[in-house]
Design an enzyme around this catalytic site. Structure first.
Site, PDB file in Angstrom:
ATOM      1  N   LYS A  14       6.508  -5.394  -2.923  1.00 34.00           N
ATOM      2  CA  LYS A  14       5.979  -3.875  -3.158  1.00 34.00           C
ATOM      3  C   LYS A  14       6.775  -3.074  -2.177  1.00 34.00           C
ATOM      4  O   LYS A  14       7.343  -1.933  -2.659  1.00 34.00           O
ATOM      5  CB  LYS A  14       4.853  -3.971  -3.251  1.00 34.00           C
ATOM      6  CG  LYS A  14       3.895  -4.728  -4.003  1.00 34.00           C
ATOM      7  CD  LYS A  14       2.341  -4.532  -3.961  1.00 34.00           C
ATOM      8  CE  LYS A  14       1.714  -4.815  -2.527  1.00 34.00           C
ATOM      9  NZ  LYS A  14       1.932  -6.217  -2.075  1.00 34.00           N
ATOM     10  N   ARG A  89      -6.772  -0.804  -3.510  1.00 34.65           N
ATOM     11  CA  ARG A  89      -6.779  -2.608  -3.499  1.00 34.65           C
ATOM     12  C   ARG A  89      -8.135  -3.222  -4.039  1.00 34.65           C
ATOM     13  O   ARG A  89      -8.503  -4.437  -3.988  1.00 34.65           O
ATOM     14  CB  ARG A  89      -6.622  -3.063  -2.126  1.00 34.65           C
ATOM     15  CG  ARG A  89      -5.271  -3.830  -1.646  1.00 34.65           C
ATOM     16  CD  ARG A  89      -5.232  -3.771  -0.490  1.00 34.65           C
ATOM     17  NE  ARG A  89      -4.465  -4.862   0.021  1.00 34.65           N
ATOM     18  CZ  ARG A  89      -3.366  -4.665   0.564  1.00 34.65           C
ATOM     19  NH1 ARG A  89      -2.858  -3.612   0.605  1.00 34.65           N
ATOM     20  NH2 ARG A  89      -2.503  -5.485   1.103  1.00 34.65           N
ATOM     21  N   ARG A 123       9.331 -13.818   6.398  1.00 36.87           N
ATOM     22  CA  ARG A 123       9.204 -12.308   6.741  1.00 36.87           C
ATOM     23  C   ARG A 123       9.548 -11.907   8.089  1.00 36.87           C
ATOM     24  O   ARG A 123       8.872 -12.595   8.951  1.00 36.87           O
ATOM     25  CB  ARG A 123       8.437 -11.422   6.202  1.00 36.87           C
ATOM     26  CG  ARG A 123       8.414  -9.925   6.426  1.00 36.87           C
ATOM     27  CD  ARG A 123       7.687  -9.134   5.673  1.00 36.87           C
ATOM     28  NE  ARG A 123       6.215  -9.409   5.811  1.00 36.87           N
ATOM     29  CZ  ARG A 123       5.282  -9.031   4.765  1.00 36.87           C
ATOM     30  NH1 ARG A 123       5.605  -7.909   4.109  1.00 36.87           N
ATOM     31  NH2 ARG A 123       4.216  -9.488   4.878  1.00 36.87           N
ATOM     32  N   ARG A 156       5.142 -10.386  11.679  1.00 36.43           N
ATOM     33  CA  ARG A 156       3.851  -9.606  11.495  1.00 36.43           C
ATOM     34  C   ARG A 156       2.776 -10.607  11.932  1.00 36.43           C
ATOM     35  O   ARG A 156       2.667 -11.828  11.453  1.00 36.43           O
ATOM     36  CB  ARG A 156       3.582  -9.087  10.114  1.00 36.43           C
ATOM     37  CG  ARG A 156       3.879  -7.755   9.989  1.00 36.43           C
ATOM     38  CD  ARG A 156       3.884  -7.076   8.533  1.00 36.43           C
ATOM     39  NE  ARG A 156       2.636  -7.446   7.879  1.00 36.43           N
ATOM     40  CZ  ARG A 156       2.649  -6.953   6.644  1.00 36.43           C
ATOM     41  NH1 ARG A 156       3.539  -6.184   5.966  1.00 36.43           N
ATOM     42  NH2 ARG A 156       1.391  -7.091   5.936  1.00 36.43           N
ATOM     43  N   ARG A 167      -5.291 -13.471   3.000  1.00 38.62           N
ATOM     44  CA  ARG A 167      -5.017 -12.530   2.276  1.00 38.62           C
ATOM     45  C   ARG A 167      -4.695 -12.757   0.525  1.00 38.62           C
ATOM     46  O   ARG A 167      -5.071 -11.726  -0.391  1.00 38.62           O
ATOM     47  CB  ARG A 167      -3.359 -11.964   2.728  1.00 38.62           C
ATOM     48  CG  ARG A 167      -3.757 -11.297   4.104  1.00 38.62           C
ATOM     49  CD  ARG A 167      -2.216 -11.380   4.817  1.00 38.62           C
ATOM     50  NE  ARG A 167      -1.208 -10.437   4.183  1.00 38.62           N
ATOM     51  CZ  ARG A 167       0.009 -10.437   4.557  1.00 38.62           C
ATOM     52  NH1 ARG A 167       0.494 -11.415   5.334  1.00 38.62           N
ATOM     53  NH2 ARG A 167       0.708  -9.934   3.807  1.00 38.62           N
TER      54      ARG A 167
HETATM   55  P1  AP5 Z   1       7.710  -7.086   1.042  1.00 36.10           P
HETATM   56  O1  AP5 Z   1       8.414  -6.108   0.170  1.00 36.10           O
HETATM   57  O2  AP5 Z   1       7.278  -6.881   2.462  1.00 36.10           O
HETATM   58  O3  AP5 Z   1       6.299  -7.463   0.055  1.00 36.10           O
HETATM   59  P2  AP5 Z   1       4.906  -6.765   0.053  1.00 36.10           P
HETATM   60  O4  AP5 Z   1       4.530  -6.940  -1.417  1.00 36.10           O
HETATM   61  O5  AP5 Z   1       5.012  -5.192   0.326  1.00 36.10           O
HETATM   62  O6  AP5 Z   1       4.131  -7.515   0.882  1.00 36.10           O
HETATM   63  P3  AP5 Z   1       3.092  -6.898   1.827  1.00 36.10           P
HETATM   64  O7  AP5 Z   1       2.682  -8.451   2.832  1.00 36.10           O
HETATM   65  O8  AP5 Z   1       3.735  -6.117   2.796  1.00 36.10           O
HETATM   66  O9  AP5 Z   1       1.818  -6.656   1.257  1.00 36.10           O
HETATM   67  P4  AP5 Z   1       0.269  -6.878   1.612  1.00 36.10           P
HETATM   68  O10 AP5 Z   1      -0.223  -6.090   0.586  1.00 36.10           O
HETATM   69  O11 AP5 Z   1      -0.192  -7.912   2.118  1.00 36.10           O
HETATM   70  O12 AP5 Z   1       0.353  -5.949   3.062  1.00 36.10           O
HETATM   71  P5  AP5 Z   1       0.118  -4.477   3.619  1.00 36.10           P
HETATM   72  O13 AP5 Z   1       0.908  -4.284   4.727  1.00 36.10           O
HETATM   73  O14 AP5 Z   1      -0.058  -3.659   2.501  1.00 36.10           O
HETATM   74  O15 AP5 Z   1       8.261  -8.554   0.776  1.00 36.10           O
HETATM   75  C1  AP5 Z   1       7.947  -9.739   1.407  1.00 36.10           C
HETATM   76  C2  AP5 Z   1       9.165 -10.614   1.932  1.00 36.10           C
HETATM   77  O16 AP5 Z   1       9.801 -10.999   0.701  1.00 36.10           O
HETATM   78  C3  AP5 Z   1      10.100  -9.756   2.627  1.00 36.10           C
HETATM   79  O17 AP5 Z   1      10.649 -10.873   3.836  1.00 36.10           O
HETATM   80  C4  AP5 Z   1      11.329  -9.269   1.900  1.00 36.10           C
HETATM   81  O18 AP5 Z   1      12.537  -9.097   2.470  1.00 36.10           O
HETATM   82  C5  AP5 Z   1      11.222 -10.528   0.941  1.00 36.10           C
HETATM   83  N1  AP5 Z   1      11.617 -10.347  -0.220  1.00 36.10           N
HETATM   84  C6  AP5 Z   1      11.096  -8.901  -1.093  1.00 36.10           C
HETATM   85  N2  AP5 Z   1      11.769  -8.894  -2.267  1.00 36.10           N
HETATM   86  C7  AP5 Z   1      12.372  -9.988  -2.718  1.00 36.10           C
HETATM   87  C8  AP5 Z   1      13.030 -10.596  -3.593  1.00 36.10           C
HETATM   88  N3  AP5 Z   1      13.233  -9.884  -4.730  1.00 36.10           N
HETATM   89  N4  AP5 Z   1      13.389 -11.855  -3.446  1.00 36.10           N
HETATM   90  C9  AP5 Z   1      13.475 -12.357  -2.266  1.00 36.10           C
HETATM   91  N5  AP5 Z   1      12.681 -12.082  -1.209  1.00 36.10           N
HETATM   92  C10 AP5 Z   1      12.163 -10.756  -1.415  1.00 36.10           C
HETATM   93  O19 AP5 Z   1      -1.568  -4.912   4.020  1.00 36.10           O
HETATM   94  C11 AP5 Z   1      -1.830  -5.620   5.264  1.00 36.10           C
HETATM   95  C12 AP5 Z   1      -3.154  -5.565   5.473  1.00 36.10           C
HETATM   96  O20 AP5 Z   1      -3.542  -3.950   5.793  1.00 36.10           O
HETATM   97  C13 AP5 Z   1      -4.063  -6.155   4.652  1.00 36.10           C
HETATM   98  O21 AP5 Z   1      -4.160  -7.513   4.969  1.00 36.10           O
HETATM   99  C14 AP5 Z   1      -5.432  -5.384   5.130  1.00 36.10           C
HETATM  100  O22 AP5 Z   1      -6.167  -5.983   6.069  1.00 36.10           O
HETATM  101  C15 AP5 Z   1      -4.842  -4.051   5.343  1.00 36.10           C
HETATM  102  N6  AP5 Z   1      -4.911  -2.900   4.218  1.00 36.10           N
HETATM  103  C16 AP5 Z   1      -3.584  -2.418   3.963  1.00 36.10           C
HETATM  104  N7  AP5 Z   1      -3.848  -1.412   2.794  1.00 36.10           N
HETATM  105  C17 AP5 Z   1      -5.363  -1.810   2.396  1.00 36.10           C
HETATM  106  C18 AP5 Z   1      -6.200  -1.266   1.450  1.00 36.10           C
HETATM  107  N8  AP5 Z   1      -5.966  -0.491   0.580  1.00 36.10           N
HETATM  108  N9  AP5 Z   1      -7.405  -1.587   1.651  1.00 36.10           N
HETATM  109  C19 AP5 Z   1      -8.020  -2.212   2.723  1.00 36.10           C
HETATM  110  N10 AP5 Z   1      -7.259  -3.078   3.568  1.00 36.10           N
HETATM  111  C20 AP5 Z   1      -5.767  -2.514   3.252  1.00 36.10           C
END
Ligand code: AP5
Length: 209
Positions: A14, A89, A123, A156, A167
């Site tokens: 995403k 979420r 990552r 991270r 997660r």
């Molecule tokens: P990446 O693009 O970073 O994936 P992503 O879907 O953004 O994954 P995240 O882990 O960032 O999402 P998340 O939802 O768990 O974390 P967030 O920061 O929102 O890609 C991942 C990897 O794959 C990278 O290495 C990339 O290079 C690679 N890649 C990408 N596309 C690819 C492809 N097509 N092919 C191959 N490789 C690829 O949340 C973190 C924490 O914050 C949560 O756990 C929670 O504690 C808190 N939080 C955030 N938002 C909320 C909310 N709304 N409510 C409550 N808590 C929240």
């Protein structure tokens, strides 16, 4: 004015796609994960509270996240459209968002769970500019070093296997029900999130012309 939500499990890509699409369409990219990590780093009261949950891979309580987003959406740069990455979420967050603004597209990143652990544990992120790499699929030119900033890449602290498992469970229990929520409202579209980032970007362009 476009209002878009990217929905999908952790590691689905995403963030990678949101950066590109927001740039191409002139949308404000709103990643709740990035906003919360900035609050943690700045040690604000929100950051201190959120850190306890994020380290383990648990969701931050709804009221904190909703307040943060409501405030962010009032700023002038959010008035020309936005792209949510990681929000809403939970059903409570989706209900709260619906009271603030309508949304135009909800795009679900569909990907088998086996692919996620590999993407997340491989990552690495630049601590200076936030560029996201992957040791397997998108490595930097020099091992462990950001191409843009020359900084040493970091992992991270929620990308370790235990936190990733938490997660994925939080996603299954609390976020997956949003597929039914937006699906029953006729707003949900799914894209295949496997394949290269360029292939996924092309599918997104086709889904949201
Ligand atoms: P990446 O693009 O970073 O994936 P992503 O879907 O953004 O994954 P995240 O882990 O960032 O999402 P998340 O939802 O768990 O974390 P967030 O920061 O929102 O890609 C991942 C990897 O794959 C990278 O290495 C990339 O290079 C690679 N890649 C990408 N596309 C690819 C492809 N097509 N092919 C191959 N490789 C690829 O949340 C973190 C924490 O914050 C949560 O756990 C929670 O504690 C808190 N939080 C955030 N938002 C909320 C909310 N709304 N409510 C409550 N808590 C929240």
């Amino acid at each position: 004015m476009r209002r878009i939500i990217f929905l999908g499990p952790p590691g689905a890509g995403k963030g990678t796609q949101a950066v590109e699409l927001a740039k191409a369409r002139g949308l404000l990219h709103l990643s709740t994960g990035d906003l919360l990590r900035a609050a943690v780093q700045a040690k604000t009261p929100l950051g201190v509270e959120a850190d306890r949950y994020m380290r383990e891979g648990a969701l931050v309580p709804d009221d904190l996240v909703i307040r943060m987003i409501a405030e962010r959406l009032r700023s002038p740069d959010a008035q020309h459209g936005f792209l949510f990455d990681g929000f809403p979420r939970t059903i409570a967050q989706a209900d709260a968002l619906a009271k603030i603004t309508p949304v135009d597209h909800v795009l679900f990143f569909e990907i088998p769970e086996q692919a996620l652990m590999e993407r997340l544990t491989q990552r690495r992120v630049c601590p200076v500019c936030g560029t996201v790499y992957n040791l397997t699929t998108n490595p930097p030119k020099r091992h462990g070093i950001c191409d843009r900033e020359g900084a040493t890449l970091v992992q991270r602290n929620d990308d370790h296997p235990d936190a990733v498992r938490t997660r994925l469970k939080a996603y299954a229990d609390k976020t997956r029900p949003l597929l039914e929520y937006y699906g029953s409202r006729g707003q949900l579209r799914s894209i295949d999130a496997t394949g290269s980032p360029a292939e996924v970007a092309e599918r997104i362009r086709a889904a949201i012309p």
